[in-house]
Write a protein that holds these residues in place. Structure first.
Motif, PDB file in Angstrom:
ATOM      1  N   SER A 149     -33.026 -18.377  -1.798  1.00 25.89           N
ATOM      2  CA  SER A 149     -33.327 -17.026  -2.265  1.00 25.89           C
ATOM      3  C   SER A 149     -32.283 -16.025  -1.771  1.00 25.89           C
ATOM      4  O   SER A 149     -32.134 -14.950  -2.342  1.00 25.89           O
ATOM      5  N   ARG A 150     -31.559 -16.374  -0.704  1.00 25.55           N
ATOM      6  CA  ARG A 150     -30.522 -15.480  -0.184  1.00 25.55           C
ATOM      7  C   ARG A 150     -29.209 -15.616  -0.948  1.00 25.55           C
ATOM      8  O   ARG A 150     -28.307 -14.788  -0.781  1.00 25.55           O
ATOM      9  N   ILE A 151     -29.071 -16.656  -1.773  1.00 23.29           N
ATOM     10  CA  ILE A 151     -27.796 -16.889  -2.486  1.00 23.29           C
ATOM     11  C   ILE A 151     -27.422 -15.709  -3.371  1.00 23.29           C
ATOM     12  O   ILE A 151     -26.261 -15.263  -3.328  1.00 23.29           O
ATOM     13  N   PRO A 152     -28.327 -15.137  -4.195  1.00 23.16           N
ATOM     14  CA  PRO A 152     -27.907 -13.975  -5.004  1.00 23.16           C
ATOM     15  C   PRO A 152     -27.432 -12.806  -4.140  1.00 23.16           C
ATOM     16  O   PRO A 152     -26.446 -12.136  -4.474  1.00 23.16           O
ATOM     17  N   ARG A 157     -22.835  -9.774  -2.025  1.00 28.41           N
ATOM     18  CA  ARG A 157     -22.006  -9.333  -0.895  1.00 28.41           C
ATOM     19  C   ARG A 157     -20.585  -9.859  -1.034  1.00 28.41           C
ATOM     20  O   ARG A 157     -19.615  -9.166  -0.706  1.00 28.41           O
ATOM     21  N   LEU A 158     -20.445 -11.124  -1.481  1.00 27.91           N
ATOM     22  CA  LEU A 158     -19.097 -11.674  -1.682  1.00 27.91           C
ATOM     23  C   LEU A 158     -18.346 -10.907  -2.755  1.00 27.91           C
ATOM     24  O   LEU A 158     -17.145 -10.628  -2.625  1.00 27.91           O
ATOM     25  N   ALA A 159     -19.045 -10.568  -3.850  1.00 31.19           N
ATOM     26  CA  ALA A 159     -18.395  -9.788  -4.917  1.00 31.19           C
ATOM     27  C   ALA A 159     -17.982  -8.423  -4.385  1.00 31.19           C
ATOM     28  O   ALA A 159     -16.889  -7.921  -4.694  1.00 31.19           O
ATOM     29  N   ASP A 160     -18.855  -7.821  -3.558  1.00 29.79           N
ATOM     30  CA  ASP A 160     -18.530  -6.524  -2.962  1.00 29.79           C
ATOM     31  C   ASP A 160     -17.318  -6.645  -2.048  1.00 29.79           C
ATOM     32  O   ASP A 160     -16.407  -5.809  -2.073  1.00 29.79           O
TER      33      ASP A 160
END
Length: 198
Positions: A149-152, A157-160
């Motif tokens: 559930s933390r993957i999205p 955060r990675l995209a940010d």
């Protein structure tokens, strides 16, 4: 014209049942299903262990011959008990051949029952092991679900971070260009300034 009883039934279908009535209705449905398929309610491990303990007690009584057919129970030291033993003795002599066969059968049946009880005990232990394994697996699955559930959130955060890195890189490129133009300006200014001789 609709019948009043049918109207009440239609009205009751639209209204939900209270929780206790719903539980009773679910139990009735489960009983009907079990009867339909010829099943019965499952035995819990506690009930199975209690039944196996009763079986062990029965087997102990067969092994010490106190429960075998044609075995005399212990008698108290009374006149009535002695008189009863005298009355039973001729009957025991008459059926001695049958009593031996019945006792052999009872002993063989008890041995078979002991083997089956041992198998059931092993099965109960295996079921307990499986249940504890299932509890561990469920805990692991819950932990993995939490991680999944933390993957999205982590993707966001990675995209940010990628966007910030791109913005920082573009700022670094702008600064490099600015520094290069400043250096060029300084070189031009130092080349055009006359040198003073001392």
């Amino acid at each position: 014209m609709a019948h009043p009883a049918n109207e009440r039934m239609e009205a009751n279908k639209s209204q939900p049942l209270p929780a206790d009535l719903e539980a009773i209705a679910a139990e009735v449905r489960a009983i009907r299903e079990r009867r339909r398929f010829g099943g019965s309610s499952p035995v819990t491990l506690g009930e199975a262990r209690r039944l196996l303990a009763a079986t062990d007690s029965l087997l102990a009584r067969v092994r010490d011959r106190s429960l075998l057919a044609a075995s005399m129970p212990p008698r108290p030291p009374t006149f009535r008990a002695r008189f009863g033993a005298l009355l039973i003795a001729p009957v025991r002599r008459i059926v001695f051949w049958l009593a031996h066969q019945v006792q052999e059968f009872e002993i063989a049946a008890a041995a078979s029952l002991a083997d089956q009880a041992e198998l059931l005990k092993n099965a109960a232990n295996a079921i307990e092991g499986i249940e504890s394994s299932l509890i561990n697996i469920e805990a692991t699955l819950e932990q993995q679900d939490r991680l999944l559930s933390r993957i999205p959130e982590l993707d966001a955060r990675l995209a940010d971070l990628a966007a910030r890195q791109a913005a920082t890189q573009s700022q670094i490129n702008v600064l490099r260009l600015g520094l290069a133009s400043l250096r060029d300006s300084l070189l031009e200014a130092s080349a055009s300034t006359p040198k003073h001789e001392a």
